[in-house]
Design a protein around this motif. Structure first.
Motif, PDB file in Angstrom:
ATOM      1  N   TYR A 193      44.351  89.646  44.815  1.00 35.02           N
ATOM      2  CA  TYR A 193      43.187  89.899  43.962  1.00 35.02           C
ATOM      3  C   TYR A 193      43.076  88.838  42.876  1.00 35.02           C
ATOM      4  O   TYR A 193      41.976  88.420  42.502  1.00 35.02           O
ATOM      5  CB  TYR A 193      43.283  91.290  43.333  1.00 35.02           C
ATOM      6  CG  TYR A 193      42.089  91.624  42.467  1.00 35.02           C
ATOM      7  CD1 TYR A 193      40.886  92.034  43.043  1.00 35.02           C
ATOM      8  CD2 TYR A 193      42.157  91.525  41.077  1.00 35.02           C
ATOM      9  CE1 TYR A 193      39.782  92.327  42.256  1.00 35.02           C
ATOM     10  CE2 TYR A 193      41.051  91.811  40.287  1.00 35.02           C
ATOM     11  CZ  TYR A 193      39.873  92.209  40.883  1.00 35.02           C
ATOM     12  OH  TYR A 193      38.774  92.492  40.109  1.00 35.02           O
TER      13      TYR A 193
ATOM     14  N   GLY B  41      36.979  86.738  51.076  1.00 39.87           N
ATOM     15  CA  GLY B  41      37.834  87.839  51.522  1.00 39.87           C
ATOM     16  C   GLY B  41      38.743  88.291  50.389  1.00 39.87           C
ATOM     17  O   GLY B  41      39.956  88.402  50.568  1.00 39.87           O
ATOM     18  N   ARG B  42      38.152  88.553  49.223  1.00 42.85           N
ATOM     19  CA  ARG B  42      38.935  88.941  48.039  1.00 42.85           C
ATOM     20  C   ARG B  42      39.542  90.323  48.240  1.00 42.85           C
ATOM     21  O   ARG B  42      38.885  91.258  48.668  1.00 42.85           O
ATOM     22  CB  ARG B  42      38.041  88.935  46.811  1.00 42.85           C
ATOM     23  CG  ARG B  42      38.695  89.325  45.507  1.00 42.85           C
ATOM     24  CD  ARG B  42      39.630  88.254  44.967  1.00 42.85           C
ATOM     25  NE  ARG B  42      38.938  87.049  44.539  1.00 42.85           N
ATOM     26  CZ  ARG B  42      39.554  86.011  43.955  1.00 42.85           C
ATOM     27  NH1 ARG B  42      40.863  86.051  43.754  1.00 42.85           N
ATOM     28  NH2 ARG B  42      38.871  84.934  43.609  1.00 42.85           N
ATOM     29  N   ALA B  43      40.832  90.456  47.929  1.00 40.53           N
ATOM     30  CA  ALA B  43      41.557  91.714  48.142  1.00 40.53           C
ATOM     31  C   ALA B  43      41.047  92.828  47.240  1.00 40.53           C
ATOM     32  O   ALA B  43      40.437  92.589  46.193  1.00 40.53           O
ATOM     33  CB  ALA B  43      43.052  91.496  47.902  1.00 40.53           C
ATOM     34  N   ASP B  44      41.316  94.037  47.660  1.00 42.71           N
ATOM     35  CA  ASP B  44      40.934  95.250  46.953  1.00 42.71           C
ATOM     36  C   ASP B  44      42.048  96.270  47.208  1.00 42.71           C
ATOM     37  O   ASP B  44      42.742  96.181  48.233  1.00 42.71           O
ATOM     38  CB  ASP B  44      39.603  95.767  47.507  1.00 42.71           C
ATOM     39  CG  ASP B  44      39.129  97.043  46.844  1.00 42.71           C
ATOM     40  OD1 ASP B  44      38.366  96.950  45.875  1.00 42.71           O
ATOM     41  OD2 ASP B  44      39.519  98.149  47.291  1.00 42.71           O
TER      42      ASP B  44
ATOM     43  N   CYS C 180      42.071  92.210  52.626  1.00 45.58           N
ATOM     44  CA  CYS C 180      41.083  91.134  52.700  1.00 45.58           C
ATOM     45  C   CYS C 180      39.695  91.635  52.303  1.00 45.58           C
ATOM     46  O   CYS C 180      38.679  91.031  52.650  1.00 45.58           O
ATOM     47  CB  CYS C 180      41.051  90.526  54.103  1.00 45.58           C
ATOM     48  SG  CYS C 180      40.572  91.674  55.413  1.00 45.58           S
ATOM     49  N   GLY C 181      39.659  92.720  51.568  1.00 45.31           N
ATOM     50  CA  GLY C 181      38.407  93.350  51.161  1.00 45.31           C
ATOM     51  C   GLY C 181      38.467  94.831  51.477  1.00 45.31           C
ATOM     52  O   GLY C 181      39.154  95.254  52.407  1.00 45.31           O
ATOM     53  N   VAL C 182      37.723  95.610  50.704  1.00 46.81           N
ATOM     54  CA  VAL C 182      37.812  97.061  50.849  1.00 46.81           C
ATOM     55  C   VAL C 182      37.349  97.508  52.241  1.00 46.81           C
ATOM     56  O   VAL C 182      36.346  97.032  52.761  1.00 46.81           O
ATOM     57  CB  VAL C 182      36.985  97.775  49.751  1.00 46.81           C
ATOM     58  CG1 VAL C 182      35.534  97.353  49.778  1.00 46.81           C
ATOM     59  CG2 VAL C 182      37.107  99.287  49.871  1.00 46.81           C
ATOM     60  N   TRP C 183      38.136  98.407  52.853  1.00 50.63           N
ATOM     61  CA  TRP C 183      37.783  98.997  54.146  1.00 50.63           C
ATOM     62  C   TRP C 183      37.112 100.342  53.870  1.00 50.63           C
ATOM     63  O   TRP C 183      37.780 101.367  53.701  1.00 50.63           O
ATOM     64  CB  TRP C 183      39.026  99.187  55.013  1.00 50.63           C
ATOM     65  CG  TRP C 183      39.610  97.905  55.514  1.00 50.63           C
ATOM     66  CD1 TRP C 183      40.346  97.006  54.810  1.00 50.63           C
ATOM     67  CD2 TRP C 183      39.484  97.363  56.836  1.00 50.63           C
ATOM     68  NE1 TRP C 183      40.692  95.937  55.594  1.00 50.63           N
ATOM     69  CE2 TRP C 183      40.185  96.126  56.850  1.00 50.63           C
ATOM     70  CE3 TRP C 183      38.863  97.799  58.006  1.00 50.63           C
ATOM     71  CZ2 TRP C 183      40.260  95.331  57.985  1.00 50.63           C
ATOM     72  CZ3 TRP C 183      38.950  97.003  59.138  1.00 50.63           C
ATOM     73  CH2 TRP C 183      39.640  95.788  59.127  1.00 50.63           C
TER      74      TRP C 183
ATOM     75  N   HIS D  52      29.462  95.281  48.602  1.00 49.39           N
ATOM     76  CA  HIS D  52      30.844  95.394  49.073  1.00 49.39           C
ATOM     77  C   HIS D  52      31.755  94.518  48.225  1.00 49.39           C
ATOM     78  O   HIS D  52      32.838  94.943  47.809  1.00 49.39           O
ATOM     79  CB  HIS D  52      30.921  94.998  50.540  1.00 49.39           C
ATOM     80  CG  HIS D  52      32.302  95.001  51.091  1.00 49.39           C
ATOM     81  ND1 HIS D  52      33.075  93.853  51.169  1.00 49.39           N
ATOM     82  CD2 HIS D  52      33.070  96.006  51.594  1.00 49.39           C
ATOM     83  CE1 HIS D  52      34.246  94.153  51.682  1.00 49.39           C
ATOM     84  NE2 HIS D  52      34.276  95.445  51.958  1.00 49.39           N
TER      85      HIS D  52
ATOM     86  N   GLY E  62      33.558  91.722  48.816  1.00 54.27           N
ATOM     87  CA  GLY E  62      34.713  90.988  49.306  1.00 54.27           C
ATOM     88  C   GLY E  62      34.438  89.541  49.671  1.00 54.27           C
ATOM     89  O   GLY E  62      35.348  88.733  49.773  1.00 54.27           O
TER      90      GLY E  62
ATOM     91  N   PRO F  75      35.252  94.207  56.905  1.00 52.14           N
ATOM     92  CA  PRO F  75      35.566  92.988  56.144  1.00 52.14           C
ATOM     93  C   PRO F  75      36.426  92.013  56.942  1.00 52.14           C
ATOM     94  O   PRO F  75      36.829  90.974  56.416  1.00 52.14           O
ATOM     95  CB  PRO F  75      36.336  93.533  54.937  1.00 52.14           C
ATOM     96  CG  PRO F  75      37.055  94.727  55.480  1.00 52.14           C
ATOM     97  CD  PRO F  75      36.096  95.343  56.483  1.00 52.14           C
TER      98      PRO F  75
END
Length: 244
Positions: free
Chosen positions: A111, A119-122, A127-130, A194, A196, A217
């Protein structure tokens, strides 16, 4: 040990053919990048995460001395899983807890990753919010997209589908397919909500009607061809190195 500071990286699992394809095509465009596997990242001998006056500084020194730190300009993050082979000797009663802790560490690191990140983490995705299917459907409606008939546990049968990719705000539509302007605009809005930086949106297509089905994502980038590579190249090379 002296190391090489990377400017561009693709983070992924070694099995991610889509990420490896994108890395090769970006190299062809002149980006000097390295593919860094999630195993290399997690097993790195040195990981620094520090809060300073201007924010957070992260730096990872890989086993070969390569440094991923403040000099990074752009990263495609495709990390979608945690390696667990190193925990095989751990009692099963403790393994789940350790994986949760590892997930928290990796999310925090990714992050705060320096430079441009596609593909910013969450907390809900490396790699992004699922989002759950129902969450995607609600968000799609708020973005102005028409959804397929949806019910918990399934949706209406689909006979034909198309995938739209959104890379850092750039909408990439299927080659040779005419996509309604409202679908392009809604896809861009949904991707922005979203947050990401990378999503693949699936639509059921019947006649001129495009109905949103689901999204991820972690889409396959290869169907987007050169248009996806163009969008990635533009996004990753847009900024100067982030200062420490």
């Amino acid at each position: 040990m002296a190391g090489t500071d990377l400017e561009y990286a693709v983070l992924c699992g070694p099995e991610d053919g889509s990420a490896l394809w994108a890395a090769a095509r970006l190299r062809d465009r002149g980006l000097s990048l390295r593919v860094v596997t999630v195993e290399e990242l997690v097993y790195a001998p040195s990981i620094r995460y520090a809060t300073v006056g201007t924010g957070v500084v992260t730096e990872v020194r890989l086993g070969d001395g390569t440094v991923l730190g403040p000099n990074l300009r752009g990263t495609l993050n495709r990390v979608a899983r945690l390696p667990s082979a190193h925990l095989e000797a751990t009692p099963s009663t403790e393994r789940g807890y350790l994986l949760q802790e590892l997930h928290a560490v990796l999310v925090s690191l990714l992050y705060a990753w320096p430079g441009v990140v596609v593909g910013r983490a969450d907390p809900r995705g490396l790699c992004g919010v699922w989002w759950r299917p129902a969450e995607w459907m609600v968000a799609a409606g708020r973005a102005g997209l028409v959804g397929v008939g949806y019910r918990s546990g399934g949706s209406d049968e689909v006979h034909s589908s198309q995938t739209v990719l959104v890379v850092a705000g750039e909408v990439v539509t299927p080659s040779g397919v005419e996509v309604p302007d409202a679908v392009v605009a809604g896809s861009r809005t949904l991707a922005a909500r979203h947050g990401g930086g990378l999503v693949g949106l699936d639509f059921a297509v019947e006649g001129g009607t495009w109905a949103f089905q689901n999204a991820t994502p972690w889409p396959d980038l290869r169907p987007g061809g050169e248009a996806v590579v163009d969008a990635l190249h533009a996004a990753l090379s847009v900024r100067e190195p982030v200062p420490a």
